[in-house]
Design a protein around this motif. Structure first.
Motif, mmCIF file in Angstrom:
data_model
loop_
_atom_site.group_PDB
_atom_site.id
_atom_site.type_symbol
_atom_site.label_atom_id
_atom_site.label_comp_id
_atom_site.label_asym_id
_atom_site.label_seq_id
_atom_site.Cartn_x
_atom_site.Cartn_y
_atom_site.Cartn_z
ATOM 1 N N THR A 188 0.323 -1.149 0.107
ATOM 2 C CA THR A 188 0.037 0.166 -0.366
ATOM 3 C C THR A 188 0.702 0.943 0.188
ATOM 4 O O THR A 188 1.455 1.119 0.640
ATOM 5 C CB THR A 188 -0.744 -0.212 0.983
ATOM 6 N N ALA A 205 -4.040 4.154 -0.173
ATOM 7 C CA ALA A 205 -4.562 4.557 1.037
ATOM 8 C C ALA A 205 -5.839 5.513 0.649
ATOM 9 O O ALA A 205 -6.195 5.283 1.276
ATOM 10 C CB ALA A 205 -3.887 4.528 1.990
ATOM 11 N N ALA A 206 -5.143 6.336 -0.238
ATOM 12 C CA ALA A 206 -5.778 7.314 -0.638
ATOM 13 C C ALA A 206 -7.456 7.025 -0.793
ATOM 14 O O ALA A 206 -9.228 7.405 -0.494
ATOM 15 C CB ALA A 206 -5.853 8.710 -1.465
ATOM 16 N N GLU A 222 -4.532 -4.741 4.360
ATOM 17 C CA GLU A 222 -5.326 -4.252 6.117
ATOM 18 C C GLU A 222 -5.661 -5.684 6.838
ATOM 19 O O GLU A 222 -5.205 -5.269 7.922
ATOM 20 C CB GLU A 222 -5.498 -2.528 5.777
ATOM 21 N N ARG A 258 -8.841 3.523 -0.866
ATOM 22 C CA ARG A 258 -9.056 2.387 0.222
ATOM 23 C C ARG A 258 -9.973 1.331 -0.985
ATOM 24 O O ARG A 258 -10.361 0.892 -0.467
ATOM 25 C CB ARG A 258 -10.096 2.604 1.037
ATOM 26 N N LEU A 280 0.285 5.620 -0.641
ATOM 27 C CA LEU A 280 -0.401 6.786 -0.772
ATOM 28 C C LEU A 280 -1.671 6.602 -1.484
ATOM 29 O O LEU A 280 -2.610 7.392 -1.390
ATOM 30 C CB LEU A 280 0.881 8.321 -1.243
ATOM 31 N N MET A 321 -5.929 -2.838 -0.863
ATOM 32 C CA MET A 321 -5.803 -2.098 -0.591
ATOM 33 C C MET A 321 -6.114 -2.804 0.883
ATOM 34 O O MET A 321 -5.772 -2.876 2.202
ATOM 35 C CB MET A 321 -5.997 -0.162 -0.018
#
Ligand SMILES: Nc1ncnc2c1ncn2[C@@H]1O[C@H](COP(=O)(O)OP(=O)(O)OP(=O)(O)O)[C@@H](O)[C@H]1O
Ligand SMILES: [Mg+2]
Lengths: 342, 261
Positions: free
Chosen positions: B109, B114-115, B125, B117, B111, B121
């Motif tokens: 993952t 993560a941004a 997680e 989702r 940026l 990702m």
């Protein structure tokens, strides 16, 4: 019974109020609301870098200025439209910000603070003295972008643009800190050697933190000329830096909600003290010191302990370390500002 | 071919010769104990292996690759894990998050993911969370997942640190005094844990330790350091009887009443 307020609910209410502000508020209040959102962006970016990634950098106001001057000068000097100039300003600040990661690889703590402070001072000097490009100390007016196609005044139009940008950047920061990247930031901040041993590459994540915070400050800067219709060097001086820093210390280092709360509180104070310019500095200095000494984890820590439902995972640094860093750094800023001005 | 080899490594800090011409080889699947008096250069040796210190001379070879001068994060990527002499838990994270950080190299993952989702990702997680909880189970610390690392006892912190490193599935694990400050029953638990790490996980261990009973009990081989040099190496039984070792520990030879290490 104590009130149950979640950190999410508070943010939702806050931004709902900001969304309807143009309908109910007068022009001045709208302007303050817009300024508040710019400061939220600034505080978020600084908190990512200082609060989460642990890089004690003092160039936020400079990045803000680079974004503002970049966006403004591209319009005024080269005739670009605002919609092209603004992203360029933000990206320029991000690029220059990223370069600061290189000194950060060798320097830490107070030495990094000094190096970035020197860079910020250099930026001020350029804005003040490179007259042929920057128009010097007096600054210059910048035309506001038009929203007549939407039947809106420029002030109202840019207000909504700021609202959308702030919400997007808030959500982005929120997601980043709760991801693998955010954990790498906090790991690097807390125990650099252990972070490396787990495979966190320092260059990569320091560069990422500086790039992010440069982008946030640059974006706030790019909105600035559209909101104020004017830019001048004093909008990006060391007082600004202290202000941004105070926002994250008061709100809470290593907290996204804290960045927003800190920005709101200090913008409110700024307005209350508007007539007493001379006392502003003293009040902010005292506030900063009080928090560093008595509540180093900021208001969010207090909220987390006293408000059931407040469940933002907090990534604050261990008290002794962060308090020391903040104390030293703020001493530095207050001291050097006093020296430069008087 | 040995898993890990150190060849003719020397390190000096100013005038202090922390390591002088040290060579050693570690075979896969072993527990190698490193002992020696304070200041013998044991930690410096681990620092050189994991890339924290750069040797003035000599080389480090990991699985046949020369890694001298590499950055620690890159060496970690080759399957080398490390714990430290002092607690290095991340105090600003929960125990669970500490463990998830141990999976950093297993994740992808960035940026953008993560941004937005992204589904991958979210899956990553969730997997990390599962594995972190399983790793806490392995060391019997699952109940502490939501606690701050600083709220744990000293011994618990050490165990969580080992779990945090182990979760990244290193092939080689370097431990710097894992038993420091542990009570006697806790040391016995650690003994069992180390054997399980070797036998169930197939991890090769290099362990610095002052608790002689632990080292001698658990190690397949023991290396003795003194004043920056390797002065002996062998099976625990042989080391016990080695006169050089007895001298290094007791200062002079033949003091029969003090127990040899
Ligand atoms: N970064 C450094 N700078 C200067 N000297 C150092 C440094 N690291 C280690 N030394 C010195 O090198 C020598 C070896 O230190 P090292 O930490 O490797 O010993 P050790 O065997 O781990 O000791 P201990 O059992 O006390 O942990 C000591 O004399 C120490 O003072
Ligand atoms: Mg040591």
């Amino acid at each position: 019974m104590r009130a149950v307020v979640s950190h999410r609910a508070l943010l939702v209410v806050l931004f709902a109020v900001l969304a309807v502000l143009p309908v109910v508020a007068n022009q001045y209040t709208l302007f303050v609301g817009n300024l508040l959102m710019l400061y939220m962006i600034l505080a978020l970016g600084l908190n990512l870098l200082v609060g989460f990634a642990g890089q004690l950098a003092f160039a936020n106001a400079a990045m803000y200025g680079i974004g503002a001057y970049g966006a403004a000068l591209l319009q005024v000097r080269l005739g670009l439209s605002y919609w092209l100039a603004a992203p360029c300003g933000a990206v320029l600040a991000m690029a220059i910000g990223t370069l600061l990661a290189f000194p950060a690889l060798r320097l830490s703590g107070i030495y990094l603070a000094l190096a970035t402070l020197a860079f910020a001072q250099f930026t001020q000097w350029v804005l003040l003295h490179w007259n042929s490009v920057t128009f010097g100390a007096g600054g210059f007016p910048v035309p506001q972008p038009e929203f007549s196609a939407l039947g809106m005044s420029p002030d109202r139009g840019i207000y909504y643009v700021s609202w959308v940008v702030t919400v997007v950047l808030l959500a982005f920061a929120w997601r980043v800190v709760r991801s693998r990247v955010g954990r790498a930031f906090v790991a690097m901040r807390d125990r650099e050697m252990a972070a490396q041993a787990l495979g966190v590459g320092l260059l990569r994540y320091k560069a990422m933190a500086f790039a992010l915070s440069g982008f946030y400050a640059g974006t706030a800067g790019a909105l600035y000329p559209a909101v104020l219709a004017y830019v001048s060097p004093e909008g990006f001086d060391l007082f600004q830096m202290v202000l941004h820093k105070a926002m994250i210390v008061v709100g809470g280092m290593g907290s996204i909600a804290g960045s927003v709360i800190g920005a709101s509180l200090l913008v409110y104070l700024l307005e209350v003290l508007r007539q007493f310019k001379a006392t502003q500095e003293i009040v902010f200095g005292a506030l900063l010191l009080a928090f560093v000494l008595f509540q180093p984890r900021g208001l969010v820590d207090f909220l987390k302990r006293s408000v059931p439902g407040w469940s933002e995972p907090l990534h604050y640094a261990s008290d002794s370390e962060s308090a020391f860093d903040v104390a030293v750094a703020d001493e530095l800023v207050t001291g050097s500002r006093g020296g430069a001005d008087r | 071919m040995s898993s890990l080899a150190v060849t003719n490594v020397s390190v000096a800090f100013g005038g202090v010769h922390a390591l002088s011409d040290v060579s050693l080889a570690v075979d896969a699947g072993q527990i190698v104990g490193v002992i020696g008096p304070n200041g013998a250069g044991k930690t410096t040796l681990l620092n050189v292996i994991c890339g924290v210190s750069r040797p003035d001379r000599g080389d480090v070879t990991l699985h046949g690759t020369i890694i001298t001068g590499w950055k620690p994060s890159r060496i970690a990527g080759l399957g080398l894990g490390r714990t430290f002499q002092t607690s290095q838990l991340f105090p600003g994270m929960t125990v669970l998050e500490n463990l998830m950080t141990g999976l950093h190299l297993r994740g992808h993952t960035g940026l953008i993911a993560a941004a937005f989702r992204t589904p991958s990702m979210k899956r990553e997680e969730a997997e990390m969370r599962e594995r972190a909880l399983a790793a806490l189970d392995f060391v019997g610390m699952r109940a502490f997942a939501g606690r701050s690392g600083t709220a744990l006892s000293f011994g618990q912190q050490r165990v969580v640190e080992i779990a945090r490193t182990l979760i990244g599935e290193p092939k080689i694990l370097l431990l710097d005094e894992p038993a420091v400050g542990l009570s006697v029953p806790r040391v016995a638990e650690l003994d069992t844990l180390l054997r399980r790490i070797r036998d169930e996980r197939g991890v090769t261990l290099v362990m610095i330790e002052h608790v002689i009973r632990l080292v001698m009990g658990v190690s397949d081989r023991v290396i003795v350091m003194n004043s920056g040099r390797k002065i002996a190496e062998g099976r625990p039984d042989d080391i016990r009887r080695n006169p050089d070792v007895i001298e290094a520990y007791l200062g002079r030879q033949g003091d029969a009443r003090r127990p040899a290490p």
